[in-house]
Structures are given as C-alpha cells and as structure tokens.
Design an enzyme around this catalytic site. Structure first.
Site, PDB file in Angstrom:
ATOM      1  N   HIS A 105      58.598  12.438 -29.951  1.00 34.61           N
ATOM      2  CA  HIS A 105      57.579  13.265 -29.272  1.00 34.61           C
ATOM      3  C   HIS A 105      56.804  13.838 -30.324  1.00 34.61           C
ATOM      4  CE1 HIS A 105      55.060  16.241 -27.180  1.00 34.61           C
ATOM      5  NE2 HIS A 105      54.860  15.439 -26.117  1.00 34.61           N
TER       6      HIS A 105
ATOM      7  N   ASP B  61      65.416  18.233 -29.805  1.00 32.24           N
ATOM      8  CA  ASP B  61      64.501  18.324 -29.045  1.00 32.24           C
ATOM      9  C   ASP B  61      65.159  18.001 -27.576  1.00 32.24           C
ATOM     10  OD1 ASP B  61      62.579  18.038 -26.960  1.00 32.24           O
ATOM     11  OD2 ASP B  61      61.177  16.812 -28.366  1.00 32.24           O
TER      12      ASP B  61
ATOM     13  N   GLN C 174      63.487  16.738 -22.698  1.00 31.71           N
ATOM     14  CA  GLN C 174      63.726  15.480 -21.448  1.00 31.71           C
ATOM     15  C   GLN C 174      65.087  15.557 -21.350  1.00 31.71           C
ATOM     16  OE1 GLN C 174      61.271  14.258 -20.042  1.00 31.71           O
ATOM     17  NE2 GLN C 174      59.532  14.446 -21.074  1.00 31.71           N
TER      18      GLN C 174
ATOM     19  N   LYS D 262      59.753  21.591 -17.188  1.00 31.98           N
ATOM     20  CA  LYS D 262      59.997  20.332 -17.072  1.00 31.98           C
ATOM     21  C   LYS D 262      61.300  20.141 -16.093  1.00 31.98           C
ATOM     22  CE  LYS D 262      58.466  18.182 -21.202  1.00 31.98           C
ATOM     23  NZ  LYS D 262      57.051  17.510 -20.929  1.00 31.98           N
TER      24      LYS D 262
ATOM     25  N   CYS E 265      52.062  11.206 -26.503  1.00 33.03           N
ATOM     26  CA  CYS E 265      52.279  12.036 -27.414  1.00 33.03           C
ATOM     27  C   CYS E 265      53.322  11.392 -28.359  1.00 33.03           C
ATOM     28  CB  CYS E 265      52.488  13.382 -27.224  1.00 33.03           C
ATOM     29  SG  CYS E 265      51.421  14.191 -25.914  1.00 33.03           S
TER      30      CYS E 265
HETATM   31  N1  C6P Z   1      56.305  15.698 -22.910  1.00 27.26           N
HETATM   32  C1  C6P Z   1      55.412  14.192 -21.376  1.00 27.26           C
HETATM   33  O1  C6P Z   1      54.439  13.718 -20.600  1.00 27.26           O
HETATM   34  P1  C6P Z   1      56.087  21.194 -24.204  1.00 27.26           P
HETATM   35  O2  C6P Z   1      54.669  20.587 -24.044  1.00 27.26           O
HETATM   36  O3  C6P Z   1      56.230  22.090 -25.435  1.00 27.26           O
HETATM   37  O4  C6P Z   1      56.571  21.726 -23.043  1.00 27.26           O
HETATM   38  O5  C6P Z   1      57.132  20.076 -24.539  1.00 27.26           O
HETATM   39  C2  C6P Z   1      56.736  19.008 -25.572  1.00 27.26           C
HETATM   40  C3  C6P Z   1      57.641  17.668 -25.486  1.00 27.26           C
HETATM   41  C4  C6P Z   1      58.725  17.831 -26.733  1.00 27.26           C
HETATM   42  N2  C6P Z   1      59.551  16.901 -26.447  1.00 27.26           N
HETATM   43  C5  C6P Z   1      59.577  15.993 -25.773  1.00 27.26           C
HETATM   44  C6  C6P Z   1      60.568  14.853 -25.816  1.00 27.26           C
HETATM   45  C7  C6P Z   1      58.775  15.872 -24.625  1.00 27.26           C
HETATM   46  O6  C6P Z   1      58.684  14.728 -23.689  1.00 27.26           O
HETATM   47  C8  C6P Z   1      57.650  16.946 -24.635  1.00 27.26           C
HETATM   48  C9  C6P Z   1      56.804  16.832 -23.559  1.00 27.26           C
HETATM   49  C10 C6P Z   1      55.329  15.471 -21.957  1.00 27.26           C
HETATM   50  O7  C6P Z   1      56.090  13.043 -22.128  1.00 27.26           O
HETATM   51  C11 C6P Z   1      54.173  16.184 -22.081  1.00 27.26           C
HETATM   52  S1  C6P Z   1      53.141  15.461 -23.555  1.00 27.26           S
END
Ligand code: C6P
Length: 406
Positions: free
Chosen positions: A121, A198, A201, A224, A364
């Site tokens: 991401h 990270d 997920q 999430k 993203c």
């Molecule tokens: N992915 C998706 O639809 P934030 O926005 O900071 O809570 O998380 C960012 C982020 C970082 N790493 C991974 C692996 C992610 O999947 C995400 C967020 C969402 O896939 C929104 S773009």
C-alpha cells in the site's frame, strides 16, 4: 460453529433494512462498527470526557485511566513487552510516516539501501521513498511471483546488499497474500536491517504477536478492526523507540522547555504531541474486546471459507480473472478480480445497484497494479459479519455486470 448471522445483528448499519439490502464487501477499506464500540464511544463522551495527562479532577483522572488502560490492553493484545512500546497515532499511515521521519532521518545516509516490496500500500512505500530521496538512499522493491507471493529469491538477493531497513506488509490489501513475517524478519535481522511491518490488513483478521515475530516496528489502524476512524497504533521495540527523536513538537512530548532548548519526554509520550483522541482510543479497546470474544482462530477460518468460495466461483465465470494466491492456501479474505470488457469501476457501480458495496480502483497500490499489468481491479473483502449469502450476491452481481456489457 462461527455464527456470522448472529455477529451481523451486532452491527446497526448492516440492519437498516431497505431494498436492496446492503451487502457490505469493503471492510478492507474500513470495517463497520458493532454496537459495543458505538456504546463505548457514547459512554466515554457522556461520562468521562476530558483531556488526559493534565488534570487532577475526577473526570480527568477517569480519562487518564481509560487512555492508559487501553494502552496496556493493546500491549497485551499484540504481546508487546510493555505499554511503553505502544504509541497512539491517527492510523497506519501516520505510524509509518513517524518511523520513516524519525528513525529514517536519524539512521539513513546517502547510498544506504531501503528494501520494500511491489505489493505495498502506498502508506508503506511512499514515506520510505520520501526519506530515501531526501537523504540520497536507494529503495528497492521485492518482486512478486505469478501467484501473488513475494519472490523470496529476490528478497534474499536484496538482503545480501545489507539494507538498513526492510519495510513490508503482513497482508496485501489487494491480493490477500499473507507474507511470512517471522521468517523474513529473522533473515532481515541477520543482514543487519531494522524491520517495519504494515499490519493494517493483518491485525483485524489474525492474532499478531510482536515478540514472536520479533519485528522492530508494527503499525495498524483501528477503523479496519471494528474500531473508530482516526486512531491507530505504532508498536516499536523499546530500545529502538528510545533511540528516536520526536516526530512532532508540542504539548505532552517534552521534559523541559526553555527559550534556548527543549528536552524530550520518555517513550511513548515523546511521540504523542498534542491532545490525543481519547474517546477513539477507548473505542479501540472495545473493538479489541469484541474481536477477542469472537476468537481469531474462528474469524480467520470463517473469512477464509468465504474468500475461498468467492475465488472458486468467480474463477469459474468465463472472462473473470482473479488475482492473488489460490483458494486452498492460507490467505486473507480479500479477493481482487477483473471482468473482461467491463471497467472495474463499472463492475462496482453495477454491484452497487444491487446493494453490493465493493471497492474498485488501484487500491493505493499503483506499483502492484503495474506488476499485475492492470490499471485497476474490483475488490471484495470479507469480515466477521459476512455470510455465504453475500458471496451469492457478489457472484450474481458480477454475472449481471457481464450481461449489461454483453
Ligand atoms: N487500505 C484499502 O482500501 P490508514 O488509511 O492509515 O488507516 O491505512 C493505510 C493502509 C496501510 N496499509 C495497508 C495494507 C492498507 O490496506 C491501508 C489502507 C485501504 O485497501 C484504504 S486505501
């Protein structure tokens, strides 16, 4: 037996009625919230709201307990050695930016190597790319295999160049791949690198033990994992966090301020400048309770069942390509696909006509889209409140999209 229909009854937003009823398949973007989390937020604001670490009156002390108590809860949840290793941030994105800006700016030099992967991401790639550009370091990305796994040969080749830091995701938000974090971390450490994971997920869907994984940093977001938006966690090993300068200046992060010089508070306060989102931290605590009551083994099994059914049935439709590991391996409940002749956004819009909410786009993860040879995919993601009926509705919707564009 995991009773997803009963779980769904705990989520008011999924029980609003209406026609067609909502089939929510976009939890990888942000999950829905159970009544228990909503109640925890309401309860916080109706009974103990006040700023933390400042007041001596009863409300302030209650808020302090709620905030610091949740920090202890989070530490136990991911098996950190101490609550001091838990920094509250706005989310995964801010947590990784914090690491790149503080640890990165302190430790990376011209010519150093940063290793990431093509499946990241943007949150786990761009902050590292930014700091690499700033200091003149190189950034290399591990390639993926045909089945959407990290190419471990390429990883070992990059490790042989002695990177300073390795930053990658535990679970891909597009492919559903679960990366072998423990093994990759051990190899990275042997090569002398610091490891930043990270976990946006993974933490919502599987038990994560930071001591077992032995990672140096790990980041995740509450929204999430059934919790509120705008709050997240950075775990950092004590010794590594202690070696880092602050991220932002302001209230709470100081030890002493004079007109000439400022010294820093101990960890974790050093990294929490300003008034934190106390109510959201309390909501995160309630989300952890809810997930632990359900049990991660059952959650993972349930999501895998739904994802496997979706993969098998989507793959059987002529003209549909599914990306990522096959149905029969351990993988997360994220299913990305492309329908020949129908743009992913049109697939999503036609699914929405039938009440099915999915995400379409680059998710993203533009370097990954390039590696897959597509500009976008449609993505269905499953969570605790989804049932096999939701898979039926997804499949019917995809077939409908094909008929519309036939
Ligand atoms: N992915 C998706 O639809 P934030 O926005 O900071 O809570 O998380 C960012 C982020 C970082 N790493 C991974 C692996 C992610 O999947 C995400 C967020 C969402 O896939 C929104 S773009």
């Amino acid at each position: 037996m995991f009773d997803a229909a009963a779980v769904k009854r705990d989520f008011p937003i999924l029980n609003q009625g209406g026609a067609p009823p909502l089939t929510f398949l976009d939890s990888a973007a942000s999950s829905q919230k159970p009544q228990a989390v909503i109640d925890a937020l309401v309860n916080y604001y109706t009974t103990i709201n006040s700023n933390v670490h400042r007041g001596v009156y009863k409300l302030a002390v209650a808020a302090d307990h709620a905030y610091d108590g949740t920090r202890e809860h989070v530490a136990r949840f991911i098996n950190a050695t101490s609550p001091d290793e838990i920094v509250f941030t706005r989310g995964t994105t801010e947590a990784i930016n914090l690491v790149a800006a503080t640890w990165g700016r302190t430790n990376l030099r011209e010519g150093d190597l940063v290793v990431s992967t093509v499946m990241e991401h943007h949150s786990c790639f761009v902050p590292w790319q930014m700091i690499a550009l700033e200091v003149g370091a190189r950034i290399e990305a591990v390639r993926i295999t045909e089945s959407g796994e990290l190419d471990q040969d390429h990883y070992r080749e990059l490790l042989s160049q002695n990177p300073k830091v390795v930053a990658f995701t535990q679970v891909s938000n597009v492919l559903g791949t679960i990366n072998p974090v423990k093994e990759m971390t051990a190899q990275a450490h042997a090569a002398g690198a610091v490891v930043c994971i990270d976990a946006a997920q993974s933490v919502p869907h599987m038990a994560v033990d930071v001591q077992d994984l032995d990672v140096d940093f790990l980041a995740f977001s509450a929204h999430k994992m059934l919790g509120p938006m705008g709050i997240g966690v950075l775990y950092g090993k004590r010794s590594v966090l202690e070696s880092m300068p602050p991220y932002q200046g302001g209230g709470s992060m100081i030890r002493k301020v004079t007109l000439e010089k400022t010294t820093w508070a101990d960890i974790p306060s050093r990294f929490e400048a300003g008034t934190p989102s106390v109510g959201d931290v309390v909501g995160l605590g309630a989300a952890i309770d809810y997930l632990q009551d359900l049990g991660y083994a059952d959650i993972a099994r349930h999501e895998h069942e739904l994802a496997a059914a979706a993969i098998i049935r989507l793959s059987a439709i002529p003209g549909v390509t599914v990306y990522g590991p096959p149905a029969d391996v351990a993988r997360a409940g994220v299913v990305s696909f492309v329908v020949d002749g129908v743009h992913p956004h049109d697939v999503a819009a036609l699914l929405d006509e039938r009440g099915v909410a999915v995400r379409a786009g680059h998710h993203c993860a533009q370097p990954l889209m390039k590696a897959l040879g597509v500009t976008a995919t449609t993505r269905a993601s499953f969570y605790v409140y989804n049932t096999i009926d939701d898979v039926d509705r997804l499949i019917e919707g995809v077939e409908y999209a094909q008929r519309v564009f036939a």
